[in-house]
Design a protein around this motif. Structure first.
Motif, PDB file in Angstrom:
ATOM      1  N   GLY A 282      -4.403  -6.950 -13.422  1.00  0.00           N
ATOM      2  CA  GLY A 282      -2.966  -6.753 -12.985  1.00  0.00           C
ATOM      3  C   GLY A 282      -2.264  -6.607 -11.301  1.00  0.00           C
ATOM      4  O   GLY A 282      -1.111  -6.655 -11.410  1.00  0.00           O
ATOM      5  N   PHE A 283      -3.090  -6.837 -10.706  1.00  0.00           N
ATOM      6  CA  PHE A 283      -2.887  -7.504  -9.625  1.00  0.00           C
ATOM      7  C   PHE A 283      -1.684  -8.059  -8.808  1.00  0.00           C
ATOM      8  O   PHE A 283      -0.390  -7.706  -8.506  1.00  0.00           O
ATOM      9  N   ALA A 284      -1.884  -9.779  -9.391  1.00  0.00           N
ATOM     10  CA  ALA A 284      -0.164 -10.126  -9.499  1.00  0.00           C
ATOM     11  C   ALA A 284       0.895  -9.670 -10.125  1.00  0.00           C
ATOM     12  O   ALA A 284       2.209  -9.854  -9.508  1.00  0.00           O
ATOM     13  N   ALA A 285       0.701  -9.128 -11.110  1.00  0.00           N
ATOM     14  CA  ALA A 285       2.355  -8.147 -11.803  1.00  0.00           C
ATOM     15  C   ALA A 285       2.181  -7.026 -11.394  1.00  0.00           C
ATOM     16  O   ALA A 285       3.943  -6.818 -10.820  1.00  0.00           O
ATOM     17  N   GLY A 286       0.654  -6.491 -10.504  1.00  0.00           N
ATOM     18  CA  GLY A 286       2.225  -4.882  -9.216  1.00  0.00           C
ATOM     19  C   GLY A 286       2.434  -5.183  -8.714  1.00  0.00           C
ATOM     20  O   GLY A 286       3.496  -5.012  -8.031  1.00  0.00           O
ATOM     21  N   LEU A 287       2.624  -6.730  -7.486  1.00  0.00           N
ATOM     22  CA  LEU A 287       2.432  -7.090  -6.676  1.00  0.00           C
ATOM     23  C   LEU A 287       3.962  -7.741  -6.585  1.00  0.00           C
ATOM     24  O   LEU A 287       5.215  -7.067  -6.287  1.00  0.00           O
ATOM     25  N   GLY A 288       4.274  -8.412  -7.842  1.00  0.00           N
ATOM     26  CA  GLY A 288       5.840  -8.148  -8.309  1.00  0.00           C
ATOM     27  C   GLY A 288       6.695  -8.358  -8.693  1.00  0.00           C
ATOM     28  O   GLY A 288       8.067  -6.988  -7.669  1.00  0.00           O
ATOM     29  N   PHE A 289       6.325  -6.240  -8.866  1.00  0.00           N
ATOM     30  CA  PHE A 289       6.712  -4.750  -8.989  1.00  0.00           C
ATOM     31  C   PHE A 289       7.309  -4.623  -8.044  1.00  0.00           C
ATOM     32  O   PHE A 289       8.063  -3.507  -7.504  1.00  0.00           O
ATOM     33  N   VAL A 290       6.748  -4.441  -7.087  1.00  0.00           N
ATOM     34  CA  VAL A 290       6.353  -3.363  -5.616  1.00  0.00           C
ATOM     35  C   VAL A 290       7.545  -4.203  -4.874  1.00  0.00           C
ATOM     36  O   VAL A 290       8.178  -3.828  -4.301  1.00  0.00           O
ATOM     37  N   ALA A 291       7.586  -6.188  -4.292  1.00  0.00           N
ATOM     38  CA  ALA A 291       8.593  -6.951  -4.149  1.00  0.00           C
ATOM     39  C   ALA A 291       9.610  -6.624  -4.517  1.00  0.00           C
ATOM     40  O   ALA A 291      10.676  -7.045  -3.919  1.00  0.00           O
ATOM     41  N   GLY A 292       9.994  -6.127  -5.766  1.00  0.00           N
ATOM     42  CA  GLY A 292      11.485  -6.278  -5.742  1.00  0.00           C
ATOM     43  C   GLY A 292      12.180  -4.924  -5.635  1.00  0.00           C
ATOM     44  O   GLY A 292      13.937  -4.589  -6.867  1.00  0.00           O
ATOM     45  N   ARG A 293      11.562  -3.466  -5.695  1.00  0.00           N
ATOM     46  CA  ARG A 293      11.575  -2.100  -5.692  1.00  0.00           C
ATOM     47  C   ARG A 293      11.973  -1.536  -4.544  1.00  0.00           C
ATOM     48  O   ARG A 293      11.017  -1.933  -3.680  1.00  0.00           O
ATOM     49  N   PRO A 294      12.951  -1.780  -4.121  1.00  0.00           N
ATOM     50  CA  PRO A 294      13.062  -1.330  -2.709  1.00  0.00           C
ATOM     51  C   PRO A 294      12.705  -0.097  -1.838  1.00  0.00           C
ATOM     52  O   PRO A 294      12.286   0.142  -1.057  1.00  0.00           O
ATOM     53  N   ARG A 295      12.416   1.058  -2.889  1.00  0.00           N
ATOM     54  CA  ARG A 295      12.404   2.205  -2.583  1.00  0.00           C
ATOM     55  C   ARG A 295      10.718   2.427  -2.674  1.00  0.00           C
ATOM     56  O   ARG A 295      10.038   2.908  -1.789  1.00  0.00           O
ATOM     57  N   LEU A 296      10.119   1.470  -3.568  1.00  0.00           N
ATOM     58  CA  LEU A 296       8.897   1.322  -3.951  1.00  0.00           C
ATOM     59  C   LEU A 296       8.018   1.290  -2.434  1.00  0.00           C
ATOM     60  O   LEU A 296       7.279   1.397  -2.300  1.00  0.00           O
ATOM     61  N   ARG A 297       8.030  -0.515  -2.350  1.00  0.00           N
ATOM     62  CA  ARG A 297       7.811  -0.831  -0.966  1.00  0.00           C
ATOM     63  C   ARG A 297       8.101  -0.671   0.237  1.00  0.00           C
ATOM     64  O   ARG A 297       7.422  -0.258   0.892  1.00  0.00           O
ATOM     65  N   ARG A 298       9.090   0.585  -0.081  1.00  0.00           N
ATOM     66  CA  ARG A 298       8.788   1.120   1.358  1.00  0.00           C
ATOM     67  C   ARG A 298       7.784   2.596   1.973  1.00  0.00           C
ATOM     68  O   ARG A 298       7.746   3.290   3.010  1.00  0.00           O
ATOM     69  N   ILE A 299       6.969   2.916   0.531  1.00  0.00           N
ATOM     70  CA  ILE A 299       6.215   4.081   0.688  1.00  0.00           C
ATOM     71  C   ILE A 299       4.961   3.653   1.929  1.00  0.00           C
ATOM     72  O   ILE A 299       5.058   2.178   1.513  1.00  0.00           O
ATOM     73  N   ARG A 300       4.512   4.331   2.218  1.00  0.00           N
ATOM     74  CA  ARG A 300       4.279   4.119   3.199  1.00  0.00           C
ATOM     75  C   ARG A 300       2.564   3.463   3.296  1.00  0.00           C
ATOM     76  O   ARG A 300       2.243   2.225   3.746  1.00  0.00           O
ATOM     77  N   ALA A 301       1.968   4.002   1.800  1.00  0.00           N
ATOM     78  CA  ALA A 301       0.880   3.092   1.360  1.00  0.00           C
ATOM     79  C   ALA A 301       1.008   1.970   0.657  1.00  0.00           C
ATOM     80  O   ALA A 301      -0.448   1.100   0.369  1.00  0.00           O
ATOM     81  N   VAL A 302       2.776   1.269   0.541  1.00  0.00           N
ATOM     82  CA  VAL A 302       2.331   0.058   0.046  1.00  0.00           C
ATOM     83  C   VAL A 302       2.740  -1.409   0.551  1.00  0.00           C
ATOM     84  O   VAL A 302       2.123  -1.493   1.857  1.00  0.00           O
TER      85      VAL A 302
END
Length: 292
Positions: free
Chosen positions: A155-175
């Motif tokens: 699921g790495f590819a799906a997770g990459l797309g999910f994170v890339a499309g969500r501004p709040r989530l991608r701002r998390i330090r560990a992301v």
């Protein structure tokens, strides 16, 4: 005053490239701007040549900038059957220099683009100088190693797309949050050029994942033997707040080259050239112009 404005530089990447270069495994997109000695810009993963857009206004009056999108990124041409790997990217960079018929070229690489550039140009008599911005040292730290280890997770590819499309989530330090010292820079043009394509295009996402899954740590370990053979001036430029490739590793890397210097950019992270383009350009230009 620079003749190329920042908005005009960004617009270069919103239109078709100047030409496509057949590298035997897809087609590299090429954009060239400026005048003077030739400089080739090699981007890292998972961005494209547009990552250098903010540097171009500082360079265009001094050097000819050849900015490429490697197959899998940006405006490059590829399909599901195109062989895509780090090794192929190394071959593609060599092929680009051949096709452009460059007898003397400086090369700037960022992130994995710096690794690719070093492998591609070592022992090449056409290499005039090199600029490396926040890129792999021969002994990368835990943050980089843990990221590489995650690439084979289901699921790495799906997770990459999910994170890339969500501004709040991608701002998390560990992301992605600490890729920039200023997290707001994950929005705007960075989002437009790099994150939205990953979020919205299954083909782009699959291609990026395909390349990452071929990453071999041997390419990193081999840098220890490659650096002494890059016998041209090398300028290292590093964000002081880069957590992926900490600046202490950059300091240790200086003496592995015959002729290298390091400039540290305060208030910048992994994408120092996007956060502090004027300072990064100022550090790179003397080496690219042969003025050191």
């Amino acid at each position: 005053m620079a003749t190329l404005t920042p908005s005009a530089a960004s617009d270069l990447f919103r239109r078709e490239p100047d030409r496509y270069l057949d590298v035997g495994a897809g087609e590299v997109a090429l954009r060239s701007v400026g005048s003077g000695p030739d400089v080739l810009f090699v981007h890292g993963w998972p961005v494209s040549g547009a990552t250098f857009r903010l540097l171009l206004p500082h360079f265009a009056d001094h050097v000819t900038c050849h900015v490429i999108d490697l197959p899998s990124a940006g405006s490059s041409r590829f399909d599901a059957e195109t062989p895509m790997s780090v090794e192929q990217h190394i071959t593609s960079v060599r092929r680009v220099v051949d096709l452009l018929e460059l007898d003397s070229v400086a090369v700037v690489g960022h992130d994995s683009g710096g690794l690719i550039a070093r492998h591609a140009m070592v022992d090449d008599p056409r290499l005039r100088s090199m600029g490396l911005v926040d890129t792999e040292p021969p002994e990368p730290g835990w943050r980089f190693r843990s990221f590489i280890a995650a690439r084979r997770l289901p699921g790495f590819a799906a997770g990459l797309g999910f994170v890339a499309g969500r501004p709040r989530l991608r701002r998390i330090r560990a992301v992605l949050g600490d890729a920039f010292a200023d997290r707001s820079l994950l929005d705007g043009e960075f989002d437009e050029f790099f994150l939205q394509p990953l979020a919205q295009s299954p083909a782009r996402r699959a291609a990026a994942t395909k390349v990452l899954r071929t990453f071999d740590m041997d390419h990193v370990r081999e840098l220890a033997s490659i650096h002494p053979r890059i016998d041209v001036p090398v300028q290292l430029v590093w964000g002081a707040r880069d957590p992926f490739f900490p600046v202490d590793a950059a300091r240790a890397m200086v003496d592995t080259f015959p002729d290298a210097r390091l400039d540290v950019i305060e208030g910048a992270g992994l994408f120092a050239h996007e956060e502090r383009p004027a300072e990064v350009a100022g550090a790179l230009l003397p080496t690219l112009l042969g003025e050191r």
